[in-house]
Scaffold this motif. Structure first.
Motif, PDB file in Angstrom:
ATOM      1  N   PHE A 114      21.802 -32.239  -1.969  1.00  0.00           N
ATOM      2  CA  PHE A 114      21.265 -33.487  -2.515  1.00  0.00           C
ATOM      3  C   PHE A 114      21.567 -34.658  -1.578  1.00  0.00           C
ATOM      4  O   PHE A 114      20.686 -35.477  -1.310  1.00  0.00           O
ATOM      5  N   TRP A 121      14.990 -38.195   2.960  1.00  0.00           N
ATOM      6  CA  TRP A 121      14.041 -39.106   2.319  1.00  0.00           C
ATOM      7  C   TRP A 121      14.019 -40.446   3.061  1.00  0.00           C
ATOM      8  O   TRP A 121      12.948 -41.000   3.322  1.00  0.00           O
ATOM      9  N   THR A 150      10.511 -36.655  -2.664  1.00  0.00           N
ATOM     10  CA  THR A 150      11.040 -37.437  -3.790  1.00  0.00           C
ATOM     11  C   THR A 150      11.198 -36.533  -5.015  1.00  0.00           C
ATOM     12  O   THR A 150      12.249 -36.517  -5.663  1.00  0.00           O
ATOM     13  N   PHE A 151      10.160 -35.755  -5.292  1.00  0.00           N
ATOM     14  CA  PHE A 151      10.198 -34.797  -6.398  1.00  0.00           C
ATOM     15  C   PHE A 151      11.286 -33.745  -6.169  1.00  0.00           C
ATOM     16  O   PHE A 151      12.068 -33.423  -7.075  1.00  0.00           O
ATOM     17  N   ALA A 153      13.968 -34.000  -4.397  1.00  0.00           N
ATOM     18  CA  ALA A 153      15.298 -34.609  -4.540  1.00  0.00           C
ATOM     19  C   ALA A 153      15.681 -34.707  -6.018  1.00  0.00           C
ATOM     20  O   ALA A 153      16.821 -34.405  -6.393  1.00  0.00           O
ATOM     21  N   ALA A 154      14.726 -35.110  -6.848  1.00  0.00           N
ATOM     22  CA  ALA A 154      15.000 -35.184  -8.285  1.00  0.00           C
ATOM     23  C   ALA A 154      15.299 -33.791  -8.846  1.00  0.00           C
ATOM     24  O   ALA A 154      16.215 -33.628  -9.659  1.00  0.00           O
ATOM     25  N   LEU A 155      14.566 -32.791  -8.392  1.00  0.00           N
ATOM     26  CA  LEU A 155      14.801 -31.415  -8.832  1.00  0.00           C
ATOM     27  C   LEU A 155      16.167 -30.922  -8.347  1.00  0.00           C
ATOM     28  O   LEU A 155      16.924 -30.322  -9.117  1.00  0.00           O
ATOM     29  N   ASN A 156      16.499 -31.205  -7.090  1.00  0.00           N
ATOM     30  CA  ASN A 156      17.804 -30.833  -6.530  1.00  0.00           C
ATOM     31  C   ASN A 156      18.934 -31.451  -7.354  1.00  0.00           C
ATOM     32  O   ASN A 156      19.887 -30.761  -7.740  1.00  0.00           O
ATOM     33  N   LEU A 157      18.814 -32.743  -7.645  1.00  0.00           N
ATOM     34  CA  LEU A 157      19.839 -33.433  -8.433  1.00  0.00           C
ATOM     35  C   LEU A 157      19.978 -32.794  -9.811  1.00  0.00           C
ATOM     36  O   LEU A 157      21.082 -32.531 -10.287  1.00  0.00           O
ATOM     37  N   SER A 158      18.849 -32.523 -10.430  1.00  0.00           N
ATOM     38  CA  SER A 158      18.868 -31.932 -11.772  1.00  0.00           C
ATOM     39  C   SER A 158      19.511 -30.541 -11.755  1.00  0.00           C
ATOM     40  O   SER A 158      20.333 -30.219 -12.603  1.00  0.00           O
ATOM     41  N   ARG A 161      23.265 -30.853 -11.297  1.00  0.00           N
ATOM     42  CA  ARG A 161      23.945 -31.290 -12.526  1.00  0.00           C
ATOM     43  C   ARG A 161      23.954 -30.177 -13.573  1.00  0.00           C
ATOM     44  O   ARG A 161      24.947 -29.995 -14.279  1.00  0.00           O
TER      45      ARG A 161
END
Length: 164
Positions: A114, A121, A150-151, A153-158, A161
């Protein structure tokens, strides 16, 4: 925004060879990423994922298209101004792109992946800005890539977590 004038004409056979070179550079980055996902389909499927995560089969076709756009964008800028700051940024984001996949898939380092994708990015954003000064078309070709990262990165973060 002012566009820069071409400092040297590039046409004919040399230009097509350059396009092949840009395609080869992108292919190398994609191949490194491909090695990073060898045999990880089951592992990816076993991860806890958000409901909006795409199926794994979608990544190949999306990345194939994005890599083609990345290569053409780099080539368009090279045709106008040669290898300068804009293409150094292009190279940096491509190296970061190649690093992310092994970090996430092979090493399972979701947090580090991430952090790396955030840097990627930013590098893509810098590349878009620098490309826009040379060729608006080249900058526009990178926008779908920037949106997909961008998508991603959001998926990686999710995923990080959900699986911590």
């Amino acid at each position: 925004m002012k566009t820069l004038q071409r400092t040297r004409p590039t046409s004919g056979r040399r230009s097509w060879w350059a396009l092949a070179g840009f395609a080869a550079a992108v292919f190398v980055a994609a191949a490194i990423g491909g090695l990073g996902v060898q045999g990880t389909t089951g592992e990816y499927a076993s991860l806890r994922q958000p409901g909006w995560a795409p199926p794994s089969w979608l990544f190949g076709p999306v990345w194939s298209l994005l890599y083609a756009l990345i290569a053409v964008a780099g080539w368009l800028v090279w045709r106008r101004v040669g290898f300068g700051p804009a293409l150094w940024a292009w190279t940096a984001q491509l190296v970061l792109n190649a690093i992310w996949t092994p970090l996430f898939f092979s090493a399972g380092q979701y947090g580090l992946a991430f952090a790396e994708i955030v840097v990627m990015w930013l590098a893509i954003g810098l590349t878009v800005v620098l490309f826009a000064r040379v060729s608006r078309a080249a900058a526009a070709l990178l926008l779908p890539y920037w949106a997909w990262v961008t998508f991603a990165a959001a998926l990686n973060l999710s995923i990080w977590r959900l699986n911590a």
